[in-house]
Scaffold this active site. Structure first.
Site, PDB file in Angstrom:
ATOM      1  CD  GLU A  93      38.369  40.740  37.443  1.00  0.00           C
ATOM      2  OE1 GLU A  93      38.137  41.620  38.297  1.00  0.00           O
ATOM      3  OE2 GLU A  93      37.665  39.723  37.295  1.00  0.00           O
TER       4      GLU A  93
ATOM      5  CG  HIS B 157      39.341  34.576  34.962  1.00  0.00           C
ATOM      6  ND1 HIS B 157      38.952  35.888  34.888  1.00  0.00           N
ATOM      7  CD2 HIS B 157      40.313  34.516  35.893  1.00  0.00           C
ATOM      8  CE1 HIS B 157      39.652  36.588  35.749  1.00  0.00           C
ATOM      9  NE2 HIS B 157      40.492  35.766  36.367  1.00  0.00           N
TER      10      HIS B 157
ATOM     11  CE  LYS C 269      35.546  41.996  41.561  1.00  0.00           C
ATOM     12  NZ  LYS C 269      36.261  41.529  40.373  1.00  0.00           N
TER      13      LYS C 269
ATOM     14  CG  ASP D 202      33.944  59.765  43.302  1.00  0.00           C
ATOM     15  OD1 ASP D 202      34.374  58.630  43.577  1.00  0.00           O
ATOM     16  OD2 ASP D 202      33.819  60.670  44.148  1.00  0.00           O
TER      17      ASP D 202
END
Ligand code: MEV
Length: 448
Positions: free
Chosen positions: A88, A397, A284, A300
């Protein structure tokens, strides 16, 4: 309609080239170029490729992801350059900016609050509950001694089994009991160690009950349901924190005073404490940072994510993992997060890039890596909230995303340069960028 057969038996037994051949023949039109593309991602070194192939099954190629670094992370006075694997745009830039911002304000302060991992042996007990409970101290001693050879090594490193509890779950599911076991696994994540010990516990519990006729009746029986570690490790916990006088936030963003910024920032964190919809997005953002380092170090990320989300709901409602206070003119922002990771064993030592990541971080212990990962999560969260409560997220962004769009539209170096200048003041979207390129390409044709 395609007349090909899309199912197959014995696929795993085909060679890698055989697998690719079957796939392209059955699922693609432009076969030659697909084969070339898939093979172009094979590692140039056959031995390295074999290592990668060995991690999973039915491997046909590799899937490249950007490997970036966020420098200037000052954590407890030591400076780190943090490796991040993430697809991202803006994430690495936001982490780097936040790290630099806090570098001159005392850096990140971190503390490991616990390192305990959990494993569970679920079993059905048909028989008298009190006989099982009375025998439990003896069962426990037996399980510990029967697994001594498995735990010797770990004990020498300072770890091992630290607790075994018997839980009666029969009020929720008939006959169900659990051995809730606690482990210290030192610098390893410990999944294999824990699962091996738990499976042995299962065998030993069964044989102990069968052979201890002085403790149990013939009607008592144990039936093992499953033995597996729990990925919920609330006591394998780390705290990362930043703080400074509110006045030191001056200049954090143009046209917003330090005090106004601190209040807006705290408000945003408080909203994520009370609203699960916002909390999910807020967390998130934290995991944008956390997962990227977890991946880069061969850990992991699914285990880390599932644990983090359970922890975020520990009081019954899903909430933000981070907190913010403003007290006595002091701005304080922190994150508590369980991170069951390792720096030895598993992919951490097998994956060539995971090994390099650890080297870049100075070959940290698991506890040190927990602190680095938590700081990256907090930095990411700080960067996201800072944008959200000031300029908004899209400005930065989309600036980063502009390059992706330009690349998709096959812009030349020259066109990229012109687009960067043009879109510094214009709204960026796929269609505005496409129109801009069409226009400058048209202008060029006109002038030829
Ligand atoms: C985007 O990947 C992450 C953010 O949505 C996080 C947040 O809203 O706090 C920007």
């Amino acid at each position: 309609m395609r007349s090909t057969n899309r199912s197959i038996s014995g696929f795993s037994k085909l060679s890698k080239r055989g697998k690719i051949k079957w796939i392209v023949e059955n699922f693609f039109k432009d076969r030659e170029s697909v084969i070339r593309e898939l093979m172009s991602y094979w590692h140039s070194n056959e031995d390295q490729q074999k290592i990668l192939d060995g991690f999973s099954e039915n491997t046909i190629t590799n899937f490249p992801m950007p490997y970036g670094v966020a420098p200037n992370f000052v954590i407890n006075g030591e400076t780190f350059c943090v490796p991040m694997v993430i697809e991202e745009s803006s994430v690495v830039a936001a982490a780097s900016n936040a790290a630099k911002f806090w570098m001159s304000r005392g850096g990140f302060k971190t503390k490991v609050l616990g390192t305990q991992k959990i494993g569970q042996l679920h079993f059905n007990w048909k028989g008298d509950h009190s006989r099982l409970q009375t025998a439990f101290p003896k069962i426990k001693r037996h399980l510990l001694s029967a697994t001594q050879d498995l735990t010797d090594n770990m004990q020498q490193r300072g770890g091992g089994i630290t607790e075994i509890e018997l839980l009666d779950l029969t009020s929720e599911l008939a006959h169900l009991f659990q051995l809730k076991c606690t482990f210290e696994t030192c610098d390893s994540m410990g999944a294999n160690f824990i699962n091996t010990v738990l499976e042995k516990f299962g065998e030993e519990l069964t044989s102990f009950v069968q052979s201890s006729t002085e403790l149990f009746e013939d009607s008592d029986s144990v039936e093992i349901v499953m033995a597996i570690l729990s990925n919920y490790t609330p006591d394998c916990l780390v705290r990362a924190e930043v703080s400074c006088p509110v006045a030191a936030l001056e200049g954090v963003t143009k046209n917003v005073s330090a005090e106004d910024f601190a209040n807006r920032f705290k408000r945003a964190v408080d909203i994520a404490r009370i609203d699960p919809f916002r909390a999910t997005t807020h967390n998130k953002g934290i995991f944008n940072g956390i997962d990227a380092v977890v991946l880069a170090t061969g850990n992991d990320f699914r285990a880390i994510e599932s644990c983090g989300h359970t922890f975020a709901s520990r009081d019954g409602q899903y909430r933000s993992l981070s907190f913010c206070t403003i007290e006595n003119d002091e701005f304080r922002f922190w994150l508590d997060i369980p991170l069951a990771i390792g720096t030895v064993g598993g992919l951490t030592t097998l994956h060539p890039m995971a090994k390099r990541s650890l080297e870049l971080l100075g070959n940290p212990s698991a506890e040190q890596l927990m602190q680095i990962i938590a700081s990256t999560g907090l930095a990411q969260n700080f960067g996201a909230i800072r944008s959200l409560v000031t300029t908004g997220i899209q400005k930065g962004h989309m600036k980063m995303h502009l390059l992706n769009i330009l690349q998709q539209l096959e812009a030349t170096e020259k066109e990229i340069k012109r687009a960067m200048v043009h879109f510094s003041t214009e709204i960026i979207s796929f269609s505005t960028v496409r129109e801009f390129l069409e226009q400058i390409r048209g202008d060029k044709e006109m002038s030829v």
